[in-house]
Write an enzyme that holds these catalytic residues in place. Structure first.
Site, short mmCIF file in Angstrom:
data_model
loop_
_atom_site.label_atom_id
_atom_site.label_comp_id
_atom_site.label_asym_id
_atom_site.label_seq_id
_atom_site.Cartn_x
_atom_site.Cartn_y
_atom_site.Cartn_z
N SER A 61 0.74 -1.27 0.02
CA SER A 61 -0.06 0.09 0.04
C SER A 61 1.11 1.22 0.03
CB SER A 61 -0.88 -0.09 1.28
OG SER A 61 -0.12 0.44 2.41
N SER A 97 0.83 3.74 2.13
CA SER A 97 0.76 4.34 3.49
C SER A 97 2.15 5.15 4.07
CB SER A 97 0.33 3.27 4.60
OG SER A 97 1.29 2.39 4.80
N LYS A 101 5.20 0.59 9.42
CA LYS A 101 4.87 1.98 9.79
C LYS A 101 6.16 2.58 10.53
CE LYS A 101 0.50 1.63 8.73
NZ LYS A 101 -0.01 2.20 7.53
N SER A 150 -2.91 6.67 5.81
CA SER A 150 -2.02 5.68 6.49
C SER A 150 -3.37 5.01 7.63
CB SER A 150 -1.03 6.13 7.08
OG SER A 150 -0.53 4.99 8.06
#
Length: 284
Positions: free
Chosen positions: A88, A90, A145, A231
C-alpha cells in the site's frame, strides 16, 4: 485464508530432519548390512544389484536433499533477514507500492520462530525507525509504519497536522508541493530522533478529530505512516477485544524487525511490467 508460512517452514524442516535422522540411524545401516550379506554369499558381484540394495527410498532421498536448504532458509528468515513487499501507499514518499524491502530480524532481539518469544535482548526500537510488526487486531497480517511514540511518551496530532511528542513539536521543514498534486499535497522533511525523512500531507483532508492525544503504555509503541493522511495506523485502530488504554498501540511481542533497505521494485506484476532497481538503497 491466510497462510502461516513460518509454521509451515518449521514443520517442513522438522519432517525433513526426521527423515534424514531416520536414514542415518536405521535405513542406512540396514542398506549396508544387506550389501555386506550379498557380497558374502555371492560368487560374483553384480553392480546393478549393489546399486539397488544401496538405493535410498524416494521419501528419504527427498528429505535429505531438502533438509539443509530449508534449514538455512529457516535460520536466515527467522533470525537474520526477511524480505517483504510493500502492498500500500501508507509509507509514501519513503516507500512506494511494489517496493521489495529487507527487514533486520535481530535488530530488536532474537525471537523464536512461530511462538515469537524473545530469547536474546539486543536493542529497543528508536523513535523514527521504520518497523515491520504484526497488526494487533490480526497478528497474521504484517504492517510497516514509522515508530513515533516510545513507552511513556505522550503523542498529540494537532488540527494543523503538526505532531507533538511530550508537548514538544516535532521538527519539520516544508520541501514543497508534491509534483502532480495541483497543490493538494505537500512534502515535508521531518526529524524524529536521529531519523530525517520525508512525509506527505494532504492539507485539505482530515480523517480524525483535531488535537487527539495518546499516552504510550509500557512495552508498547505508537506507529504512524509517512503518508500522514493515507495511513491506517495507531491513530485509527479500534478493537473491542483490546482494552481502551492499549487501543492503537503495538505491543513489543508483535515486532517483526527493522526495515533497512529497498532491493527491488515491482509496482504491478499484473500489468506485465518488469521489476526495476531505480529505488535500491537504504531506508531512512
Amino acid at each position: 485464508m491466510s497462510i502461516n508460512f513460518p509454521l509451515l517452514l518449521v514443520i517442513a524442516v522438522a519432517v525433513c530432519g526426521a527423515l534424514a535422522l531416520a536414514d542415518l540411524l536405521f535405513f542406512a545401516p540396514r542398506r549396508r548390512a544387506a550389501i555386506q550379506a550379498y557380497e558374502g554369499r555371492a560368487g560374483s558381484i553384480d553392480q546393478s544389484t549393489l546399486e539397488a540394495l544401496n538405493k535410498e527410498p524416494l521419501l528419504i532421498e527427498y528429505g535429505k536433499s531438502f533438509f539443509p536448504v530449508l534449514a538455512i532458509v529457516l535460520v536466515l528468515r527467522s533470525f537474520l533477514i526477511e524480505p517483504f513487499q510493500i502492498p500500500s501507499g501508507s509509507m509514501i514518499p519513503t516507500l512506494e507500492v511494489g517496493d521489495f524491502i529487507l527487514v533486520n530480524k535481530f535488530a530488536y532481539g532474537i525471537r523464536l520462530p512461530v511462538v515469537d518469544t524473545k530469547v536474546i535482548e539486543v536493542s529497543d526500537p528508536k523513535r523514527g525507525d521504520v518497523m515491520v510488526f504484526r497488526y494487533p487486531s490480526d497478528p497474521n497480517i504484517n504492517y510497516i509504519k514509522r515508530v513515533i511514540g516510545l513507552p511513556g511518551d505522550k503523542v498529540r496530532y494537532s488540527s494543523d497536522k503538526r505532531l507533538f511528542i511530550n508537548d514538544t513539536p516535532v521538527a519539520e521543514t516544508l520541501i514543497g508541493e508534491e509534483p502532480g498534486s495541483l497543490g493538494s499535497a505537500r512534502l515535508f522533511e521531518e526529524k524524529l530522533g536521529e531519523a530525517e525523512h520525508l512525509i506527505r500531507k494532504e492539507m485539505g483532508r482530515y480523517r480524525i478529530e483535531p488535537d487527539r492525544e495518546w499516552t504510550v503504555p509500557a512495552g508498547h509503541y505508537f506507529m504512524m505512516g509517512d503518508n500522514r493522511d493515507n495511513s491506517n495506523d495507531s491513530r485509527y485502530w479500534q478493537d473491542a477485544h483490546i482494552p481502551a488504554d492499549l487501543a492503537g498501540m503495538v505491543p513489543d511481542h508483535n515486532i517483526v524487525g527493522k526495515a533497512f533497505a529497498v532491493w527491488m521494485s515491482w509496482p504491478d506484476p499484473k500489468l506485465s511490467n518488469l521489476p526495476h532497481f531505480s529505488r535500491v538503497g537504504l531506508i531512512h
